[in-house]
Motif scaffolding. Sequence first.
Motif, PDB file in Angstrom:
ATOM      1  N   TYR A   9       0.828  -1.201   0.000  1.00 32.43           N
ATOM      2  CA  TYR A   9       0.000   0.000   0.000  1.00 32.43           C
ATOM      3  C   TYR A   9       0.866   1.257   0.000  1.00 32.43           C
ATOM      4  CZ  TYR A   9      -3.041   3.677   1.718  1.00 32.43           C
ATOM      5  OH  TYR A   9      -3.709   4.857   1.867  1.00 32.43           O
ATOM      6  N   LEU A  10       1.862   1.301   0.876  1.00 38.12           N
ATOM      7  CA  LEU A  10       2.739   2.467   0.941  1.00 38.12           C
ATOM      8  C   LEU A  10       3.507   2.674  -0.359  1.00 38.12           C
ATOM      9  CD1 LEU A  10       4.142   2.180   4.564  1.00 38.12           C
ATOM     10  CD2 LEU A  10       2.484   3.825   3.694  1.00 38.12           C
ATOM     11  N   THR A  11       3.960   1.592  -0.950  1.00 39.52           N
ATOM     12  CA  THR A  11       4.687   1.693  -2.217  1.00 39.52           C
ATOM     13  C   THR A  11       3.797   2.253  -3.314  1.00 39.52           C
ATOM     14  OG1 THR A  11       6.001  -0.231  -1.561  1.00 39.52           O
ATOM     15  CG2 THR A  11       6.060   0.404  -3.880  1.00 39.52           C
ATOM     16  N   VAL A  12       2.567   1.780  -3.390  1.00 40.41           N
ATOM     17  CA  VAL A  12       1.625   2.271  -4.403  1.00 40.41           C
ATOM     18  C   VAL A  12       1.360   3.760  -4.187  1.00 40.41           C
ATOM     19  CG1 VAL A  12      -0.777   2.127  -5.186  1.00 40.41           C
ATOM     20  CG2 VAL A  12       0.563   0.044  -4.841  1.00 40.41           C
ATOM     21  N   GLN A  13       1.165   4.172  -2.939  1.00 37.59           N
ATOM     22  CA  GLN A  13       0.905   5.582  -2.645  1.00 37.59           C
ATOM     23  C   GLN A  13       2.086   6.460  -3.033  1.00 37.59           C
ATOM     24  OE1 GLN A  13      -2.008   6.960  -1.569  1.00 37.59           O
ATOM     25  NE2 GLN A  13      -2.816   4.917  -1.901  1.00 37.59           N
ATOM     26  N   ILE A  14       3.282   6.017  -2.732  1.00 37.03           N
ATOM     27  CA  ILE A  14       4.482   6.793  -3.062  1.00 37.03           C
ATOM     28  C   ILE A  14       4.654   6.909  -4.567  1.00 37.03           C
ATOM     29  CG2 ILE A  14       7.008   6.761  -2.949  1.00 37.03           C
ATOM     30  CD1 ILE A  14       6.694   5.604  -0.103  1.00 37.03           C
ATOM     31  N   VAL A  15       4.445   5.804  -5.286  1.00 38.64           N
ATOM     32  CA  VAL A  15       4.594   5.830  -6.745  1.00 38.64           C
ATOM     33  C   VAL A  15       3.546   6.751  -7.376  1.00 38.64           C
ATOM     34  CG1 VAL A  15       4.422   4.431  -8.847  1.00 38.64           C
ATOM     35  CG2 VAL A  15       5.736   3.601  -6.890  1.00 38.64           C
ATOM     36  N   GLU A  16       2.314   6.689  -6.896  1.00 39.11           N
ATOM     37  CA  GLU A  16       1.271   7.566  -7.427  1.00 39.11           C
ATOM     38  C   GLU A  16       1.611   9.025  -7.159  1.00 39.11           C
ATOM     39  OE1 GLU A  16      -2.477   6.418  -5.821  1.00 39.11           O
ATOM     40  OE2 GLU A  16      -2.579   4.587  -7.016  1.00 39.11           O
ATOM     41  N   ARG A  17       2.131   9.299  -5.991  1.00 38.49           N
ATOM     42  CA  ARG A  17       2.503  10.679  -5.641  1.00 38.49           C
ATOM     43  C   ARG A  17       3.652  11.175  -6.520  1.00 38.49           C
ATOM     44  NH1 ARG A  17       0.901  15.116  -2.678  1.00 38.49           N
ATOM     45  NH2 ARG A  17       2.681  16.092  -1.719  1.00 38.49           N
ATOM     46  N   MET A  18       4.608  10.311  -6.790  1.00 38.27           N
ATOM     47  CA  MET A  18       5.745  10.699  -7.617  1.00 38.27           C
ATOM     48  C   MET A  18       5.335  10.908  -9.076  1.00 38.27           C
ATOM     49  SD  MET A  18       8.708   8.285  -6.017  1.00 38.27           S
ATOM     50  CE  MET A  18       9.860   8.639  -7.306  1.00 38.27           C
ATOM     51  N   ASN A  19       4.296  10.220  -9.531  1.00 44.31           N
ATOM     52  CA  ASN A  19       3.848  10.348 -10.914  1.00 44.31           C
ATOM     53  C   ASN A  19       2.983  11.584 -11.157  1.00 44.31           C
ATOM     54  OD1 ASN A  19       5.202   8.095 -11.835  1.00 44.31           O
ATOM     55  ND2 ASN A  19       3.484   6.730 -11.425  1.00 44.31           N
ATOM     56  N   GLN A  20       2.536  12.236 -10.085  1.00 44.26           N
ATOM     57  CA  GLN A  20       1.746  13.452 -10.244  1.00 44.26           C
ATOM     58  C   GLN A  20       2.660  14.603 -10.653  1.00 44.26           C
ATOM     59  OE1 GLN A  20      -0.148  14.251  -6.530  1.00 44.26           O
ATOM     60  NE2 GLN A  20      -1.835  12.857  -6.910  1.00 44.26           N
ATOM     61  N   PRO A  21       2.145  15.524 -11.445  1.00 41.70           N
ATOM     62  CA  PRO A  21       2.940  16.706 -11.778  1.00 41.70           C
ATOM     63  C   PRO A  21       3.196  17.555 -10.528  1.00 41.70           C
ATOM     64  CG  PRO A  21       0.949  16.599 -13.119  1.00 41.70           C
ATOM     65  CD  PRO A  21       0.872  15.508 -12.123  1.00 41.70           C
ATOM     66  N   ARG A  22       4.308  18.241 -10.528  1.00 39.12           N
ATOM     67  CA  ARG A  22       4.694  19.044  -9.366  1.00 39.12           C
ATOM     68  C   ARG A  22       3.668  20.125  -9.059  1.00 39.12           C
ATOM     69  NH1 ARG A  22       9.817  20.695  -6.773  1.00 39.12           N
ATOM     70  NH2 ARG A  22       9.395  22.729  -5.879  1.00 39.12           N
ATOM     71  N   THR A  23       3.084  20.715 -10.074  1.00 42.90           N
ATOM     72  CA  THR A  23       2.113  21.787  -9.848  1.00 42.90           C
ATOM     73  C   THR A  23       0.889  21.283  -9.099  1.00 42.90           C
ATOM     74  OG1 THR A  23       1.184  21.395 -12.034  1.00 42.90           O
ATOM     75  CG2 THR A  23       2.834  23.127 -11.856  1.00 42.90           C
ATOM     76  N   LYS A  24       0.461  20.074  -9.408  1.00 41.65           N
ATOM     77  CA  LYS A  24      -0.701  19.509  -8.715  1.00 41.65           C
ATOM     78  C   LYS A  24      -0.372  19.229  -7.250  1.00 41.65           C
ATOM     79  CE  LYS A  24      -4.182  15.942  -8.954  1.00 41.65           C
ATOM     80  NZ  LYS A  24      -4.659  14.742  -9.610  1.00 41.65           N
ATOM     81  N   ARG A  25       0.831  18.731  -6.989  1.00 40.70           N
ATOM     82  CA  ARG A  25       1.234  18.472  -5.608  1.00 40.70           C
ATOM     83  C   ARG A  25       1.297  19.763  -4.806  1.00 40.70           C
ATOM     84  NH1 ARG A  25       6.225  14.658  -6.901  1.00 40.70           N
ATOM     85  NH2 ARG A  25       6.711  16.580  -7.942  1.00 40.70           N
TER      86      ARG A  25
END
Length: 58
Positions: A9-25
Amino acid sequence: MNFNDLIKYLTVQIVERMNQPRTKRLHEKKHKSSFSTHWFGLIPFSLKMMIKRFQKNI
């Protein structure tokens, strides 16, 4: 939930977060509510306003 599920679960969350554009984060970070408001509602905010009002009158 065992340890492997947690790691997955943590790995999936981290990968999804890293794949988001910086502006959205950054946009999500700006609109994040404060800790006190998130956990205690508007009571800390209203108390803070009252304290400021009383200090201004003194």
